[in-house]
Write a protein that holds these residues in place. Structure first.
Motif, PDB file in Angstrom:
ATOM      1  N   ASP A  51      62.673 -30.079 -37.383  1.00 40.97           N
ATOM      2  CA  ASP A  51      61.991 -31.370 -37.408  1.00 40.97           C
ATOM      3  C   ASP A  51      60.549 -31.244 -37.903  1.00 40.97           C
ATOM      4  OD1 ASP A  51      64.109 -32.898 -36.589  1.00 40.97           O
ATOM      5  OD2 ASP A  51      63.579 -32.868 -34.470  1.00 40.97           O
ATOM      6  N   VAL A  52      59.884 -30.172 -37.544  1.00 41.93           N
ATOM      7  CA  VAL A  52      58.505 -29.964 -37.989  1.00 41.93           C
ATOM      8  C   VAL A  52      58.468 -29.763 -39.496  1.00 41.93           C
ATOM      9  CG1 VAL A  52      56.466 -28.479 -37.805  1.00 41.93           C
ATOM     10  CG2 VAL A  52      57.842 -28.988 -35.755  1.00 41.93           C
TER      11      VAL A  52
ATOM     12  N   GLY B 240      56.864 -32.047 -30.125  1.00 42.25           N
ATOM     13  CA  GLY B 240      56.386 -33.366 -30.527  1.00 42.25           C
ATOM     14  C   GLY B 240      54.976 -33.335 -31.069  1.00 42.25           C
ATOM     15  N   PHE B 241      54.134 -32.456 -30.514  1.00 39.13           N
ATOM     16  CA  PHE B 241      52.765 -32.342 -31.004  1.00 39.13           C
ATOM     17  C   PHE B 241      52.742 -31.729 -32.391  1.00 39.13           C
ATOM     18  CE2 PHE B 241      49.748 -32.826 -27.234  1.00 39.13           C
ATOM     19  CZ  PHE B 241      50.624 -33.642 -26.545  1.00 39.13           C
TER      20      PHE B 241
ATOM     21  N   ASP C 268      64.026 -37.415 -25.283  1.00 40.67           N
ATOM     22  CA  ASP C 268      64.161 -37.340 -26.741  1.00 40.67           C
ATOM     23  C   ASP C 268      62.894 -37.818 -27.443  1.00 40.67           C
ATOM     24  OD1 ASP C 268      66.703 -36.316 -26.572  1.00 40.67           O
ATOM     25  OD2 ASP C 268      67.714 -38.247 -26.848  1.00 40.67           O
ATOM     26  N   GLU C 269      62.183 -38.765 -26.805  1.00 41.40           N
ATOM     27  CA  GLU C 269      60.947 -39.286 -27.393  1.00 41.40           C
ATOM     28  C   GLU C 269      59.898 -38.195 -27.556  1.00 41.40           C
ATOM     29  OE1 GLU C 269      59.243 -42.636 -25.452  1.00 41.40           O
ATOM     30  OE2 GLU C 269      61.138 -43.724 -25.338  1.00 41.40           O
ATOM     31  N   LEU C 270      59.969 -37.171 -26.746  1.00 40.03           N
ATOM     32  CA  LEU C 270      58.966 -36.106 -26.824  1.00 40.03           C
ATOM     33  C   LEU C 270      58.913 -35.468 -28.209  1.00 40.03           C
ATOM     34  CD1 LEU C 270      59.422 -34.219 -23.419  1.00 40.03           C
ATOM     35  CD2 LEU C 270      57.676 -35.885 -24.037  1.00 40.03           C
TER      36      LEU C 270
ATOM     37  N   TRP D  79      46.663 -39.803 -31.889  1.00 38.78           N
ATOM     38  CA  TRP D  79      45.466 -38.978 -31.689  1.00 38.78           C
ATOM     39  C   TRP D  79      45.694 -37.541 -32.148  1.00 38.78           C
ATOM     40  CZ3 TRP D  79      45.800 -34.898 -28.181  1.00 38.78           C
ATOM     41  CH2 TRP D  79      46.873 -34.927 -27.273  1.00 38.78           C
ATOM     42  N   VAL D  80      46.936 -37.078 -32.095  1.00 34.08           N
ATOM     43  CA  VAL D  80      47.257 -35.745 -32.612  1.00 34.08           C
ATOM     44  C   VAL D  80      47.234 -35.766 -34.139  1.00 34.08           C
ATOM     45  CG1 VAL D  80      49.039 -33.971 -32.787  1.00 34.08           C
ATOM     46  CG2 VAL D  80      48.607 -35.101 -30.592  1.00 34.08           C
ATOM     47  N   THR D  81      47.831 -36.791 -34.726  1.00 36.17           N
ATOM     48  CA  THR D  81      47.856 -36.889 -36.188  1.00 36.17           C
ATOM     49  C   THR D  81      46.461 -37.054 -36.762  1.00 36.17           C
ATOM     50  OG1 THR D  81      50.059 -37.905 -36.034  1.00 36.17           O
ATOM     51  CG2 THR D  81      48.894 -38.152 -38.121  1.00 36.17           C
ATOM     52  N   ALA D  82      45.574 -37.714 -36.006  1.00 35.10           N
ATOM     53  CA  ALA D  82      44.192 -37.915 -36.471  1.00 35.10           C
ATOM     54  C   ALA D  82      43.390 -36.614 -36.448  1.00 35.10           C
ATOM     55  CB  ALA D  82      43.497 -38.967 -35.604  1.00 35.10           C
ATOM     56  N   ASN D  83      43.775 -35.678 -35.598  1.00 39.36           N
ATOM     57  CA  ASN D  83      43.092 -34.385 -35.509  1.00 39.36           C
ATOM     58  C   ASN D  83      44.159 -33.298 -35.391  1.00 39.36           C
ATOM     59  OD1 ASN D  83      41.093 -32.405 -35.193  1.00 39.36           O
ATOM     60  ND2 ASN D  83      41.037 -32.681 -32.957  1.00 39.36           N
TER      61      ASN D  83
END
Length: 501
Positions: A367-368, A340-341, A316-318, A325-329
């Motif tokens: 969710d996105v 999740g990404f 579920d954490e995925l 690092w994804v949010t930063a770029n």
């Protein structure tokens, strides 16, 4: 004879229901900001509830004295939780004979040093345990709890005081009790940021089974240490190693195929993981989600069941892992194959080009889209926000948040919602401060209790309709109506009269 018995049962049920509605009305009055002081003092005489009136922030000195004089446990307990108490009252409560009253004070107290000092030496364990959780305690007094004779108090302090001075942190990390050391070097603390153990203590913490997992991420990875941690039988140790910033590629790739799903998930979120391994982990986890966990499976022992539950939680954490690092770029991940990404990228929607935002708002995963609304509502058009809100309400999510909490729907939308067939959408109409009275009346007299509750406190609701809600069949509606600042004083008095106060 049977008929008389049935009538008696029906009468008792009716009386019980009436009492419940009166209780709901009194609870609402207790939180009504416009309740006059004279009526507040009458309400103090109600000693069958949970003492809500004692938590009001406008209690006068005479009312406080009346509450103390009642000796009622719940009134005094609620008074101790009141953050607006004068310091002399806090000092009196710190010496009260009721342990639960002192414990409630310890949890919420924000007063003079003398109060904290008394509570730190209190003979009752619960008082000191709750004091250990209180961030308002002066540091030198809170530090005394690191020497408390009860290890549960020391463990609580270690978990709740993430900003403890280094001498206190060292003392807890080297405590003779395993439970205290484990709490002080945990993989989870009550607040962020998680404390980092002093470097000179890390070798000893790695040797201790109670602190190995919590210190693994901070270890100096010599070949010997790396081999020992990567082969540790405790999956929590391997999971924390998988999050180590200096993890060698060879070990990282080995952990990507670890027998524990929890470890695989930790590796999955690493920025340096090769794509083929990330895809392999993802496909493996998708296969596992196709097999639900049965908590009543008698063929599983307790340990196997716990592992299965932990594995499912990790999967579920995925969807919601931070992935900074994804949010930063975010741009390269807007169309990622991994949900999740894409969610992590959506957290940065406000900084993305318009075309990327449109892509995320058209994502197949709710969710996105909802994450875009929660983090960058200004980039979402009204029609799309409404569509997301409707879909969210249909799924009946229970996390307490909904897209409408973040998105400021315009008045024209809110007024249109007032006649919507979906009660969850209709309730949103109450957010329009200028909603016409005819629409408010229709909502307040409609069939759904959630909608009636939502509009009960609206400032424009006609007084007659508001008073009628005090007789509603739903306790929640009655409580909301009684707490409305627009409720006439005469109606407040009538509630108290009916309750015999």
């Amino acid at each position: 004879m049977v008929g008389r018995a049935r009538r008696r049962v029906a009468g008792l049920a009716f009386a019980g229901r009436a009492a419940m509605l009166i209780t709901a009305a009194l609870q609402g009055l207790a939180g009504n900001p416009e309740l006059p002081e004279t009526l507040v003092r009458r309400l103090v005489g109600w000693q069958r509830g949970s003492g809500e009136v004692a938590e009001r922030d406008d209690l006068g000195a005479a009312t406080i004295e009346e509450i103390i004089d009642t000796g009622d446990h719940w009134l005094l307990h609620s008074l101790a939780l009141n953050r607006r108490l004068p310091d002399p009252v806090r000092l009196r409560l710190a010496q009260h004979r009721d342990d639960a009253v002192r414990a409630a004070l310890a949890l919420r107290a924000d007063g003079p040093r003398e109060v904290f000092s008394l509570l730190a030496g209190d003979p009752d364990r619960l008082v000191r345990e709750w004091l250990a959780q209180n961030k308002h305690v002066p540091a030198d007094i809170r530090a005394r709890l690191a020497d408390d004779p009860d290890p549960e108090i020391r463990a609580t302090l270690a978990q709740w005081w993430n900003g403890a001075p280094e001498p206190v942190r060292r003392k807890l990390l080297t405590d003779p009790e395993q439970s205290v050391r484990a709490a002080a070097c945990s993989t989870y603390f009550r607040f962020l940021p998680h404390p980092v153990p002093p470097a000179d203590l890390v070798p000893a913490l790695l040797d201790d089974p109670a602190t190995r997992a919590g210190s693994a991420r901070h270890a100096v990875l010599t070949p010997e240490t790396l081999a020992r941690l990567a082969g540790d039988p405790d999956h929590k140790v391997r999971r924390e190693l998988a999050r180590h910033p200096d993890l060698p590629a060879e070990t990282r790739d080995r952990l990507a195929r670890d027998s524990s799903v929890v470890v695989q998930v930790a590796v999955f979120g690493r920025e340096d993981l090769p794509e083929h391994l990330r895809q392999e982990i993802h496909e493996n986890l998708e296969r596992r989600t196709a097999v639900p966990v049965n908590p009543f499976d008698r063929d599983r022992d307790d340990d196997a069941l716990i592992r299965a539950v932990e594995d499912n939680a990790a999967i579920d954490e995925l969807r919601q892992s931070p992935l900074p690092w994804v949010t930063a770029n975010p741009l390269p991940h807007v169309t990622s194959r991994y949900i999740g990404f894409r969610v992590a990228a959506a957290r940065a929607a406000g900084s993305l080009p318009l075309e990327a935002v449109r892509t995320m708002l058209a994502d197949e995963e709710l969710d996105v889209r909802a994450t875009v609304v929660s983090h960058a509502p200004h980039v979402v058009d009204v029609a799309t926000a409404e569509q997301i809100e409707r879909e969210w309400s249909r799924e009946f999510r229970k996390n307490g948040w909904r897209p409408a909490d973040s998105y400021p729907f315009p008045p024209e939308s809110l007024r249109r919602f007032a006649t919507d067939p979906n009660p969850g959408v209709r309730a949103l109409a109450a957010g329009d401060p200028d909603l016409p009275t005819e629409l408010l009346t229709g909502l307040a007299t409609g069939p759904d209790p959630g909608v009636r509750r939502a509009v009960a406190g609206h400032a424009r609701l006609p007084v007659a309709v508001l008073i009628a809600l005090l007789e509603d069949e739903s306790e929640h509606v009655v409580r909301a109506a009684a707490s409305s600042p627009a409720l006439p004083v005469t109606a407040m008095e009538e509630i108290l009269d009916r309750a015999g106060l």
